[in-house]
Write a protein that holds these residues in place. Structure first.
Motif, PDB file in Angstrom:
ATOM      1  N   LEU A   5       0.815  -1.208   0.000  1.00  0.00           N
ATOM      2  CA  LEU A   5       0.000   0.000   0.000  1.00  0.00           C
ATOM      3  C   LEU A   5       0.852   1.263   0.000  1.00  0.00           C
ATOM      4  O   LEU A   5       2.006   1.256   0.404  1.00  0.00           O
ATOM      5  CB  LEU A   5      -0.966   0.006   1.176  1.00  0.00           C
ATOM      6  N   VAL A  10      -3.380   5.434   3.814  1.00  0.00           N
ATOM      7  CA  VAL A  10      -3.666   4.886   5.149  1.00  0.00           C
ATOM      8  C   VAL A  10      -4.955   5.436   5.751  1.00  0.00           C
ATOM      9  O   VAL A  10      -5.766   4.658   6.265  1.00  0.00           O
ATOM     10  CB  VAL A  10      -2.458   5.067   6.098  1.00  0.00           C
ATOM     11  N   ILE A  13      -7.816   3.752   4.057  1.00  0.00           N
ATOM     12  CA  ILE A  13      -7.849   2.327   4.401  1.00  0.00           C
ATOM     13  C   ILE A  13      -8.494   2.133   5.761  1.00  0.00           C
ATOM     14  O   ILE A  13      -9.311   1.225   5.951  1.00  0.00           O
ATOM     15  CB  ILE A  13      -6.429   1.733   4.368  1.00  0.00           C
ATOM     16  N   LEU A  94     -10.720  -2.328  -0.115  1.00  0.00           N
ATOM     17  CA  LEU A  94      -9.561  -2.781   0.669  1.00  0.00           C
ATOM     18  C   LEU A  94      -8.502  -3.377  -0.248  1.00  0.00           C
ATOM     19  O   LEU A  94      -7.312  -3.101  -0.107  1.00  0.00           O
ATOM     20  CB  LEU A  94      -9.982  -3.802   1.722  1.00  0.00           C
ATOM     21  N   TRP A  95      -8.941  -4.210  -1.166  1.00  0.00           N
ATOM     22  CA  TRP A  95      -8.016  -4.847  -2.109  1.00  0.00           C
ATOM     23  C   TRP A  95      -7.287  -3.793  -2.938  1.00  0.00           C
ATOM     24  O   TRP A  95      -6.081  -3.867  -3.140  1.00  0.00           O
ATOM     25  CB  TRP A  95      -8.808  -5.795  -3.011  1.00  0.00           C
ATOM     26  N   THR A  98      -4.888  -1.606  -0.502  1.00  0.00           N
ATOM     27  CA  THR A  98      -3.763  -2.346   0.075  1.00  0.00           C
ATOM     28  C   THR A  98      -2.925  -3.031  -0.991  1.00  0.00           C
ATOM     29  O   THR A  98      -1.823  -3.487  -0.708  1.00  0.00           O
ATOM     30  CB  THR A  98      -4.252  -3.407   1.071  1.00  0.00           C
ATOM     31  N   TRP A 100      -3.397  -5.903  -2.425  1.00  0.00           N
ATOM     32  CA  TRP A 100      -3.220  -7.328  -2.190  1.00  0.00           C
ATOM     33  C   TRP A 100      -3.381  -8.082  -3.515  1.00  0.00           C
ATOM     34  O   TRP A 100      -3.809  -7.530  -4.519  1.00  0.00           O
ATOM     35  CB  TRP A 100      -4.282  -7.837  -1.216  1.00  0.00           C
ATOM     36  N   VAL A 129      -4.483  -5.882   7.617  1.00  0.00           N
ATOM     37  CA  VAL A 129      -4.337  -4.477   7.233  1.00  0.00           C
ATOM     38  C   VAL A 129      -3.325  -3.787   8.138  1.00  0.00           C
ATOM     39  O   VAL A 129      -2.483  -3.016   7.665  1.00  0.00           O
ATOM     40  CB  VAL A 129      -5.707  -3.757   7.259  1.00  0.00           C
ATOM     41  N   GLU A 132       0.075  -4.553   7.001  1.00  0.00           N
ATOM     42  CA  GLU A 132       0.418  -3.803   5.785  1.00  0.00           C
ATOM     43  C   GLU A 132       0.743  -2.349   6.117  1.00  0.00           C
ATOM     44  O   GLU A 132       1.680  -1.778   5.561  1.00  0.00           O
ATOM     45  CB  GLU A 132      -0.731  -3.863   4.771  1.00  0.00           C
ATOM     46  N   ILE A 133      -0.056  -1.754   7.012  1.00  0.00           N
ATOM     47  CA  ILE A 133       0.191  -0.361   7.397  1.00  0.00           C
ATOM     48  C   ILE A 133       1.538  -0.242   8.095  1.00  0.00           C
ATOM     49  O   ILE A 133       2.292   0.704   7.854  1.00  0.00           O
ATOM     50  CB  ILE A 133      -0.957   0.171   8.274  1.00  0.00           C
TER      51      ILE A 133
END
Length: 143
Positions: A5, A10, A13, A94-95, A98, A100, A129, A132-133
């Motif tokens: 991401l 952020v 997200i 979200l996908w 991020t 993904w 998540v 990832e953040i």
């Protein structure tokens, strides 16, 4: 598009994640209601009915139409369908934010189809998540 991401995504997200968690719970509850309705309909040949005269009950579909009662089974079907659309839209966001893999998007999408899986995702997706953040944000130097 590179995986991982972007740090400026952020705040978006976090907002989408809050909405996703609510959506996962509500969609999961309606999916469980849908399972009960499907067992009643295809297992016993009855739908869930509501009327002022009879209250809630399990009644053959033909009799519900004859009485002019409210067919709660159809409301459950329709509501779950629209809630699943919202769940999928939030899963997509979200996908997208991020970045993904598409396989993870499809895996999370199963939460609105397989009973109880959305409750699992309501807990595990925020953890994914947060990981990832944490990867995207630089570590603050402590003095």
């Amino acid at each position: 598009m590179p995986l991982g991401l972007a740090a400026d995504d952020v705040p978006r997200i976090r907002l989408v994640l809050r909405l996703f968690r609510v959506s996962a719970i509500v969609t999961g509850v309606f999916l469980l209601l849908l399972v009960v309705m499907m067992v009643a309909r295809y297992g016993f040949g009855v739908d869930i009915e509501y009327s002022d005269a009879y209250g809630f009950g399990l009644t053959p579909r033909e009799l519900i139409e004859e009485r002019g009662s409210l067919n709660v089974s159809l409301i459950i079907l329709t509501t779950h369908g629209w809630l699943y659309v919202v769940y999928l839209a939030l899963d997509f966001l979200l996908w997208r934010f991020t970045r993904w893999s598409f396989a993870r998007f499809l895996f999370i999408a199963l939460g609105g189809i397989i009973p109880l899986l959305s409750f699992f995702f309501e807990f595990s997706v925020p953890r994914w998540v947060r990981e990832e953040i944490a990867k995207a944000q630089p570590v603050e130097a402590t003095a």
